[in-house]
Each structure stands twice: as C-alpha cells, then as structure tokens.
Write an enzyme that holds these catalytic residues in place. Structure first.
Site, PDB file in Angstrom:
ATOM      1  CD  GLU A 248      37.816   6.417  43.005  1.00  0.00           C
ATOM      2  OE1 GLU A 248      37.378   7.325  42.257  1.00  0.00           O
ATOM      3  OE2 GLU A 248      38.867   5.788  42.779  1.00  0.00           O
TER       4      GLU A 248
ATOM      5  CG  ASP B  68      39.294  10.195  45.058  1.00  0.00           C
ATOM      6  OD1 ASP B  68      39.425   9.291  45.901  1.00  0.00           O
ATOM      7  OD2 ASP B  68      40.048  10.321  44.075  1.00  0.00           O
TER       8      ASP B  68
END
Length: 439
Positions: A114, A20
């Site tokens: 992500e 992420d």
C-alpha cells in the site's frame, strides 16, 4: 455510485489517493493456482509460525494475519495452506511501486502492499483523481494479475479509510463536502490508529460511532483518553489531518528471517538456512540497486532467548557468497554446541547506492566472477520465474521438502515496454466506483 465510470465521479479536492492491494500475499501466491480461487486459503509456514495472509473466504472463518497457524487450522480445517513466496512478493511490490512512480514522484509507501500518492501536480497531465485511480487499478490488474482498492480524499486519513471501505477491488472518492457524511456513521474502530484497547476504552464511554466522538465535548474525552490522544481522535472524527504525503527514504536495512518447523541443532541444516537467507537478502539488494557493508546475524533459541551479532565487511557487496561467508563466520564465532535453534535471521545494513559505490576487485579475481554469475541468475529468474536457478544445496532441500512445484513463470512487463496510454480507453470500470453517501 456502483458502476459509474471514473470520469463521472465527484472527486473535486481528492488530491490524495491511498492504494491498497487486496489480500496481497494471498492474491500473489494464487496467481498460478487458479484452482484455489473462491476457496479458503491461508498463506503461512508450519504449525509453529503465524499467518502471513488469508483470502477473503478464509477471513470469513475469523482467520487474520498474525494469528498462529495452529489456530488458523482449528478455525478452518478445510483451508488450503500455501507457503509464502517472498521473492515473488518483492518483485510484484516493486512493479506496483513503479506504476505509482509513473503517476507522481510524491509516493509514500506504507508497506509492500500500500502507498499514498499526492496527485495534485498530475491532474493536468493525467486527468482527474478518479481517472488516475482507475488507471492504476486497471494497470495493476492487467500487468500483475492482482486487484487493488483505491480511496481518494483531501487528507491521508480519510483516503485510507475510503480505500478500506471500497474493498475488495473497488474505488471510493470522498470530496471535502462529503467527508463528515462519510466518517460519522462509521464505527470507532474504523478510525486510523484505533486498535482493540482504544476501541474498548471508547466503548466504555458509550462511544460507538465516529459521530459520537465528534460530538463529545473535548474536555470529557480528554479526561478519559488524555489531552493528546483526545485531541487527535477529535480531529480525525471531523476529517482534520495535517499529514502530508512524504516520499520514501532509502531503505536503512534489508533482511530476512525464518522460523524452523521444529527446533534445529543440525549444523548442516543451519548452514543451508543461512545460505537461503543470505541469497534471499542479496537478491533483494540487487533488485533495489543497493550494496551493503554490514551483516547482522539473529539467532533465537528454543527458550525464545535472542542474540544478534554483526560484522562490517572490507567493502560493500550484494553478492550472496560474501554475505553467506560473513554470516557463517558470525555463527561459528558463537561457539554453540548443538544448541536448539528456533529462528535464524540475516540482515544487511550500511546500505549505499550500487551505482555510486566503487567496488574494488581482488588481484586473483577472474574477469567474470560471482557478481556476474548472480546477475545472470537474476535475469533467468525474471524471465522464467523465481527459484529457477539457485544453489544446489537449496534445490535438494526444497524439492525434498516439497517446496518446488515447477510452476510456470509469472507475467511481468518487459523492460522498456511502453505503459498503457492515458485516455478514455483506459477508464473501463472495474468493480465499484463511487462517492461517499451514495454507494
């Protein structure tokens, strides 16, 4: 354990990684604005729009993505406001996804910022999950000049929660024998999928931590949350998740929309906005190697009434001129008489692979047409930065509005450049690396 090299981390069974980007839109927007580092910065448009992202310094004031810009300004009047650069976000996201694809084909993007990676088949070739995660972090930092956090675990849910716990700019591995130890002290809001309403319902039951959910009899939880929701929460509380990493499917549509600073009824302004949106969508199409057959126009009026109209073109295209012509024809067909418009959107559907879709040229078309010209513009943007070449009407408008700031081009890995080698030299630690329970 903070600062432990990736090679020394307990990552047995951590075959799923969740990567992420840290405050992605804010970090990408500030690559060429080092003077704003460490200051509260909000990424968004005018007062009538919402916050796209914010730096961690701005989040300390309660600013979150999705809240109105007017509220963000009240929460932190001294915050610096930076307008979004969607072309840059798209380019960096594509480069990040390309880094993931160097590791494994089992990549499941969750958003532009992500993704989940199943590294089961990559360990023999590339090393342990922690080594792979460290290489990903180093490569993204070196090539894109932004940071990311990595969580590793035996399941997707725990991997995502681990990456969240590692933020910002950290890595956390949660092996199977540490899953319960990692999960149970966390607040109920940390469970993936628990929003504000579910959190409030759990609090009414006196459930504050994940351990509270895990040890509550399932029958009791079912009476409050329903059988399906209770079973799901109970499984997550014990780290059980049957979800697999599913590689991304081909995009079904590509589009862009934008809210005006003030309601607009000027046909010239509307026409320029349709050109801007058509150009942005077409550029994304060319970068993705796609063609579109259908153009969808979205118009939202000042009273929030929204209409959509679509038209299928004679053949698939990725040319701004064709998309813009269709979008303006759709708008003209509405027959609006100075109606006040709040938002315009252009979306492209009927997507196909450009390499496998024949495009029939017209008899009167020159040898080098608009398609070649726009590809030349793309190459110039890749070399010198987004917005370096664009339609004249948009240049005049952007400079008058103050959007053009003459920033230097972003650094990108040239096509064909060999990626950083795998090996001990690639595992220099960045930020925090650890295993659950001993961070």
């Amino acid at each position: 354990m903070a600062g432990v090299p990736a090679a020394g981390v307990d990552d047995q069974g951590c075959t799923i990684l969740h990567v992420d980007m840290d405050a992605f839109y804010a970090a990408a927007s500030l690559i060429d604005r080092p003077e704003l580092a460490g200051r509260p910065v909000v990424i968004g448009g005018g007062m009538r729009s919402v916050v796209l992202s914010a730096t961690y310094e701005a989040r300390a004031y309660g600013i979150r993505s999705g809240i109105p810009m007017a509220r963000a300004r009240r929460l932190c009047p001294q915050a610096e406001i930076v307008r979004p650069d969607y072309e840059r976000y798209s380019a960096i996201s594509s480069a990040v996804m390309a880094v993931f694809s160097e590791v494994t084909h089992q990549v499941e993007p969750v958003s532009m910022e992500e993704a989940f990676l199943d590294v089961s088949a990559a360990r023999r070739r590339l090393g342990s999950p922690a080594q792979i995660g460290q290489w990903i972090r180093d490569t993204i930092a070196d090539e894109q000049r932004i940071t990311c956090s990595v969580g590793g675990a035996p399941t997707k849910v725990v991997a995502k929660m681990a990456s969240r716990a590692a933020k910002p700019d950290g890595m956390l591995m949660v092996p199977p024998h540490r899953v319960v130890e990692f999960l149970h002290p966390l607040p109920v809001s940390a469970l993936w999928g628990v929003g504000e309403s579910t959190e409030a319902a759990l609090h009414r039951l006196g459930l504050r931590t994940v351990a509270d959910i895990a040890h509550l009899p399932l029958a009791t939880l079912s009476r409050a949350m329903g059988p399906g929701g209770a079973a799901h929460l109970h499984a997550l509380a014990w780290g059980h998740d049957a979800g697999r990493v599913t590689p991304a499917r081909v995009e079904r549509s590509v589009g862009s929309s934008e809210t005006f600073h003030q309601d607009v009824d000027d046909p010239a302004v509307i026409r320029r906005q349709l050109l801007r949106l058509s150009d942005r969508s077409a550029t994304r199409m060319r970068h993705s190697g796609l063609l579109a057959r259908t153009v969808v126009l979205t118009v939202r009026f000042s009273d929030f009434t929204t209409i959509t109209r679509s038209r299928t073109m004679r053949q698939s295209t990725d040319v701004t001129r064709d998309i813009f012509g269709t979008a303006t024809a759709l708008y003209a067909a509405l027959g609006l008489q100075r109606a006040r418009i709040r938002l315009l959107g252009v979306r492209l559907e009927g997507l196909t692979d450009a390499a496998q879709t024949p495009v029939q040229g017209r008899l009167d078309e020159p040898e080098r047409g608009w398609r070649d010209a726009e590809r030349a513009m793309d190459r110039a943007a890749e070399r010198f930065g987004s917005g370096i070449v664009r339609p004249a009407s948009l240049v005049v408008r952007d400079e008058a509005r103050g959007d053009y700031d003459g920033r230097p081009p972003r650094r990108e890995r040239p096509p064909g450049e060999v990626p950083r080698p795998w090996g001990a030299a690639a595992w220099s630690p960045r930020g925090s690396t650890g295993t659950s329970g001993v961070r």
